[in-house]
Motif scaffolding. Sequence first.
Motif, PDB file in Angstrom:
ATOM      1  N   CYS A 248       0.769  -1.179  -0.088  1.00 35.59           N
ATOM      2  CA  CYS A 248       0.108   0.088   0.079  1.00 35.59           C
ATOM      3  C   CYS A 248       0.800   1.155  -0.101  1.00 35.59           C
ATOM      4  CB  CYS A 248      -1.005  -0.193   1.240  1.00 35.59           C
ATOM      5  SG  CYS A 248      -2.278  -1.090   1.192  1.00 35.59           S
ATOM      6  N   LEU A 249       1.871   1.230   0.771  1.00 36.53           N
ATOM      7  CA  LEU A 249       2.815   2.530   0.916  1.00 36.53           C
ATOM      8  C   LEU A 249       3.674   2.657  -0.313  1.00 36.53           C
ATOM      9  CD1 LEU A 249       3.262   2.013   4.598  1.00 36.53           C
ATOM     10  CD2 LEU A 249       2.056   4.086   3.616  1.00 36.53           C
ATOM     11  N   ARG A 250       4.090   1.711  -0.987  1.00 39.94           N
ATOM     12  CA  ARG A 250       4.861   1.694  -2.287  1.00 39.94           C
ATOM     13  C   ARG A 250       3.703   2.028  -3.263  1.00 39.94           C
ATOM     14  NH1 ARG A 250       9.837   0.484  -2.500  1.00 39.94           N
ATOM     15  NH2 ARG A 250      10.197   0.133  -4.795  1.00 39.94           N
ATOM     16  N   GLY A 251       2.554   1.810  -3.233  1.00 39.88           N
ATOM     17  CA  GLY A 251       1.646   1.806  -4.386  1.00 39.88           C
ATOM     18  C   GLY A 251       0.603   3.093  -4.220  1.00 39.88           C
ATOM     19  N   GLY A 252       0.821   3.813  -3.142  1.00 47.66           N
ATOM     20  CA  GLY A 252      -0.094   5.067  -3.148  1.00 47.66           C
ATOM     21  C   GLY A 252      -1.414   4.658  -2.590  1.00 47.66           C
ATOM     22  N   ILE A 253      -1.740   3.388  -2.208  1.00 51.20           N
ATOM     23  CA  ILE A 253      -3.204   2.837  -1.867  1.00 51.20           C
ATOM     24  C   ILE A 253      -3.226   3.166  -0.164  1.00 51.20           C
ATOM     25  CG2 ILE A 253      -4.526   0.990  -1.681  1.00 51.20           C
ATOM     26  CD1 ILE A 253      -2.683  -0.322  -3.520  1.00 51.20           C
ATOM     27  N   ARG A 254      -4.688   3.928  -0.080  1.00 52.27           N
ATOM     28  CA  ARG A 254      -4.888   4.304   1.368  1.00 52.27           C
ATOM     29  C   ARG A 254      -4.946   3.196   2.126  1.00 52.27           C
ATOM     30  NH1 ARG A 254      -9.608   5.384   4.457  1.00 52.27           N
ATOM     31  NH2 ARG A 254     -11.194   4.527   2.402  1.00 52.27           N
ATOM     32  N   LEU A 255      -4.171   3.228   3.162  1.00 52.41           N
ATOM     33  CA  LEU A 255      -4.194   2.261   4.219  1.00 52.41           C
ATOM     34  C   LEU A 255      -4.848   2.308   5.569  1.00 52.41           C
ATOM     35  CD1 LEU A 255      -2.659  -0.462   4.833  1.00 52.41           C
ATOM     36  CD2 LEU A 255      -0.753   0.796   5.527  1.00 52.41           C
ATOM     37  N   GLY A 256      -5.544   1.542   5.915  1.00 56.46           N
ATOM     38  CA  GLY A 256      -6.149   1.432   7.092  1.00 56.46           C
ATOM     39  C   GLY A 256      -5.588   0.325   7.947  1.00 56.46           C
ATOM     40  N   LEU A 257      -5.313   0.355   9.214  1.00 57.16           N
ATOM     41  CA  LEU A 257      -4.739  -0.596  10.042  1.00 57.16           C
ATOM     42  C   LEU A 257      -5.673  -1.032  11.012  1.00 57.16           C
ATOM     43  CD1 LEU A 257      -1.262   1.188   9.989  1.00 57.16           C
ATOM     44  CD2 LEU A 257      -1.738  -1.302   8.979  1.00 57.16           C
ATOM     45  N   GLN A 258      -6.141  -2.030  11.154  1.00 57.94           N
ATOM     46  CA  GLN A 258      -7.060  -2.692  12.183  1.00 57.94           C
ATOM     47  C   GLN A 258      -6.583  -3.800  13.102  1.00 57.94           C
ATOM     48  OE1 GLN A 258     -10.130  -1.953  13.157  1.00 57.94           O
ATOM     49  NE2 GLN A 258     -10.557  -3.807  14.398  1.00 57.94           N
ATOM     50  N   PRO A 259      -6.462  -3.669  14.475  1.00 61.72           N
ATOM     51  CA  PRO A 259      -5.740  -4.476  15.381  1.00 61.72           C
ATOM     52  C   PRO A 259      -6.440  -5.718  15.596  1.00 61.72           C
ATOM     53  CG  PRO A 259      -6.620  -2.460  16.613  1.00 61.72           C
ATOM     54  CD  PRO A 259      -6.949  -2.255  14.832  1.00 61.72           C
ATOM     55  N   ASP A 260      -8.017  -5.602  15.532  1.00 62.32           N
ATOM     56  CA  ASP A 260      -8.518  -6.910  16.136  1.00 62.32           C
ATOM     57  C   ASP A 260      -9.562  -7.569  15.040  1.00 62.32           C
ATOM     58  OD1 ASP A 260      -8.201  -6.388  18.901  1.00 62.32           O
ATOM     59  OD2 ASP A 260      -9.174  -4.738  18.723  1.00 62.32           O
ATOM     60  N   ILE A 261      -9.337  -8.744  14.853  1.00 59.01           N
ATOM     61  CA  ILE A 261     -10.083  -9.448  13.903  1.00 59.01           C
ATOM     62  C   ILE A 261     -11.135 -10.263  14.494  1.00 59.01           C
ATOM     63  CG2 ILE A 261      -7.715  -9.811  12.364  1.00 59.01           C
ATOM     64  CD1 ILE A 261      -7.893 -12.744  13.205  1.00 59.01           C
ATOM     65  N   GLY A 262     -11.625  -9.970  15.767  1.00 55.41           N
ATOM     66  CA  GLY A 262     -12.716 -10.664  16.172  1.00 55.41           C
ATOM     67  C   GLY A 262     -14.068 -10.068  15.220  1.00 55.41           C
ATOM     68  N   PRO A 263     -15.190 -10.712  15.002  1.00 55.20           N
ATOM     69  CA  PRO A 263     -16.120 -10.393  14.215  1.00 55.20           C
ATOM     70  C   PRO A 263     -16.751  -9.039  14.847  1.00 55.20           C
ATOM     71  CG  PRO A 263     -16.276 -12.679  14.723  1.00 55.20           C
ATOM     72  CD  PRO A 263     -15.143 -12.268  15.533  1.00 55.20           C
ATOM     73  N   GLN A 264     -16.620  -9.176  16.142  1.00 60.60           N
ATOM     74  CA  GLN A 264     -17.438  -7.662  16.967  1.00 60.60           C
ATOM     75  C   GLN A 264     -16.593  -6.776  16.622  1.00 60.60           C
ATOM     76  OE1 GLN A 264     -16.746 -10.660  18.652  1.00 60.60           O
ATOM     77  NE2 GLN A 264     -18.887 -11.242  18.409  1.00 60.60           N
ATOM     78  N   GLN A 265     -15.189  -6.609  16.069  1.00 62.23           N
ATOM     79  CA  GLN A 265     -14.650  -5.448  15.832  1.00 62.23           C
ATOM     80  C   GLN A 265     -14.141  -5.435  14.358  1.00 62.23           C
ATOM     81  OE1 GLN A 265     -13.137  -8.135  18.105  1.00 62.23           O
ATOM     82  NE2 GLN A 265     -14.136  -6.858  19.931  1.00 62.23           N
ATOM     83  N   LEU A 266     -13.991  -6.434  13.714  1.00 67.35           N
ATOM     84  CA  LEU A 266     -13.520  -6.439  12.586  1.00 67.35           C
ATOM     85  C   LEU A 266     -14.668  -5.883  11.499  1.00 67.35           C
ATOM     86  CD1 LEU A 266     -11.630  -6.560  10.111  1.00 67.35           C
ATOM     87  CD2 LEU A 266     -12.045  -9.117   9.862  1.00 67.35           C
ATOM     88  N   LEU A 267     -15.979  -6.697  11.665  1.00 67.90           N
ATOM     89  CA  LEU A 267     -16.966  -6.227  10.631  1.00 67.90           C
ATOM     90  C   LEU A 267     -17.559  -4.787  10.680  1.00 67.90           C
ATOM     91  CD1 LEU A 267     -19.233  -9.595  11.029  1.00 67.90           C
ATOM     92  CD2 LEU A 267     -17.587  -8.857   9.523  1.00 67.90           C
ATOM     93  N   PRO A 268     -17.500  -4.151  11.972  1.00 65.64           N
ATOM     94  CA  PRO A 268     -17.855  -2.735  11.920  1.00 65.64           C
ATOM     95  C   PRO A 268     -16.922  -1.979  11.425  1.00 65.64           C
ATOM     96  CG  PRO A 268     -18.355  -3.602  14.140  1.00 65.64           C
ATOM     97  CD  PRO A 268     -17.544  -4.596  13.312  1.00 65.64           C
ATOM     98  N   ALA A 269     -15.540  -2.309  11.499  1.00 67.99           N
ATOM     99  CA  ALA A 269     -14.179  -1.604  10.849  1.00 67.99           C
ATOM    100  C   ALA A 269     -14.511  -1.755   9.365  1.00 67.99           C
ATOM    101  CB  ALA A 269     -13.188  -2.184  11.285  1.00 67.99           C
ATOM    102  N   LEU A 270     -14.762  -2.866   8.816  1.00 69.69           N
ATOM    103  CA  LEU A 270     -15.021  -3.049   7.355  1.00 69.69           C
ATOM    104  C   LEU A 270     -16.177  -2.183   6.921  1.00 69.69           C
ATOM    105  CD1 LEU A 270     -14.552  -6.774   7.094  1.00 69.69           C
ATOM    106  CD2 LEU A 270     -12.847  -5.264   5.769  1.00 69.69           C
ATOM    107  N   ALA A 271     -17.312  -2.021   7.706  1.00 69.49           N
ATOM    108  CA  ALA A 271     -18.338  -1.304   7.161  1.00 69.49           C
ATOM    109  C   ALA A 271     -18.064   0.053   6.999  1.00 69.49           C
ATOM    110  CB  ALA A 271     -19.712  -1.461   8.218  1.00 69.49           C
ATOM    111  N   SER A 272     -17.317   0.683   8.286  1.00 65.14           N
ATOM    112  CA  SER A 272     -16.903   2.099   8.316  1.00 65.14           C
ATOM    113  C   SER A 272     -15.715   2.555   7.314  1.00 65.14           C
ATOM    114  CB  SER A 272     -16.723   2.580   9.715  1.00 65.14           C
ATOM    115  OG  SER A 272     -15.518   1.673  10.288  1.00 65.14           O
ATOM    116  N   PHE A 273     -14.941   1.700   7.064  1.00 63.02           N
ATOM    117  CA  PHE A 273     -13.645   2.004   6.375  1.00 63.02           C
ATOM    118  C   PHE A 273     -14.144   1.769   4.987  1.00 63.02           C
ATOM    119  CE2 PHE A 273      -9.615   1.004   4.080  1.00 63.02           C
ATOM    120  CZ  PHE A 273      -8.659   2.107   4.740  1.00 63.02           C
TER     121      PHE A 273
END
Length: 636
Positions: A248-273
């Motif tokens: 991402c950082l070499r290709g100019g792609i906007r990068l978000g970093l999400q620390p938790d992959i549990g469904p309760q954390q990951l799914l809302p992050a995917l929906a908002s990002f």
Amino acid sequence: MEVRGLPRGSRPLRAGGLADSVHETADRDPSLAQLSRRDPAHRDAWRPVTAAEFRDQVMDVAKGLLANGLRFGDRVALMSRTRYEWAVLAYALWHIGAEVVPVYPTSSSEQVRWILQDAQVRAVVVEHEHHAMTVAAAGGTASTLTALWQMDRDCLSTLADDGLGVPDEEIHRHRAAVQPRQVAVVCYTSGTTGTPKGCLVTHGNLAAEADTLLDGWGVLVAEPGAAPSILNFLPVAHVYGLMVAVCCLRGGIRLGLQPDIGPQQLLPALASFRPTFVFAVPYIFEKVFHTARRAAEETGRAQVFDKAADVAMRYAEAEERLSRGSGRGPSPALRARHAVYDRLVYRRLRAVFGGQVRNAVSGASTLRRELGLFYAGAGITVYDGYGLTETAGAVTAQPPGAVRFGTVGRPMPGSEVRIGADGEVWVRGETVFAGYLGNREATAAALRGGWFATGDLGLLDDEGYLVITGRKKDVIITSGGKSVSPTVLEDQLRHHPLVSQCLVVGDDRPYIAALITLDPEALDHWRRLRGKGTADITALAGDDDLRAQIQRAVSRANTRVSRAESIRAFRILPREFTVDSGLVTPSLKLRRQEIARVHAADIDAMYPRRDDDLLPGTGRRRGRRAGPAPSPSGSP
């Protein structure tokens, strides 16, 4: 048979290191939204970080690192989840020619002790006090350590303040000295079969990996007219997650970093990002599928979902045949049904990933063909690939427009693959690592004439697509001399929605058996639908209905192998194998030997004890001989 990848479209890195791209992007487009950070006041909001802001912060932290005595070639451990501070620190270290040593945040003090000593780490950055205590328990205040910083104590600001007197020219002087062949990361293997080894991954390795992906697969990252963005939730302590960040950082792609992959954390992050592309592992795709299936069942729409899944797979198969020149594509009737289910089912599934994803990558292990077909039919083409820590990420990938589901694709440009006489996969190319840190013997065994012996078993089909069939060290040899690769059985069993994990056993035993763990959410759903009350998994393990469900899954898996290779007994365990228990690696691979040790009594219980199994005058078993198997339902 040997297959060579296509010629590279981009030139390999000839000079400089990974840090250079930070300046190149900022100079070219300073206002580009290079990263996004979670807004602490609004968890569903993401605040952009421009390329110029990222460059300036990385420079400030690099100055602080120099001010604290770190120098060119020093190794610094980053014990952290996938978060913004990790990216800043990694690139700051690469600015001064230091080497990053990623440490999984779930590592025990013994694992941390080994890495700190083996890599002769000079400094450590941790997330919080608990990690700091782990480092201290590992004896981190002794040895070579000179500094320890904590992210939750705003170590970025502390380092920036420390470096106020360091001129920019000093950082640029260090950066200019970095060359592609120099080590960027000492990335430790998961240690599934022994002591973890430090893989020396160079700046050139990671740059070649990222540039090849961007050159050949970059068109898939976003639909025409959309700004590309990727939410990285993979562990950056693993080469896969690390590679995504670098790409991402070499290709100019906007990068978000999400620390938790549990469904309760990951799914809302995917929906908002709302990413335009996803890098994930099969577990994520399986979890989303099974969760969607359970939701449909709870609302009385299971039959609709199952029909939609069947249509999706048949539609994708027809498209696959068309791409191979062996079919005409989906029929008009199939297209019509597909359009109906797109409104009823598929768009809801795509919404789970944020609604913009049309292509994705799966890595770490092979995605089941059926699941790949389903997602393709539902509007998300998953490009499966294959690689290892030692190859800085993928060495094979599905070519755009020519996906062969159930395989891991063809060699990427600049890479070559061949199959040894014993079925082992060998690879060669610009991404292959420089060797194991301080371990000449292991390096000599793995690297021969530029070829890397992966330890995986596979085959190349008639079109040069690689199929992974197992791992050499995982092959089971029964007491009857039958060699069995557990991968096929385990993959098939995990297809059942109730099954979370499976470990096939049978070394020096008369037949094959399996330890099975259940998905707690799926089990709770199954229990409620069948009115089983509030019984926990320990009580349910002996339930006849549940055992019949698992037996059907075992029987289906057995249809993929010969009678001698089939599972003859199984045991349902009361809890899943977890990272915290030490039975699963942070990249979600089973620690087979440790599981067998911890669950030795459960394994023994699946095999009949015979008096003639004991050596005369001792309590020890002799080599097992084939004997009568227990009933197919296994032991409770």
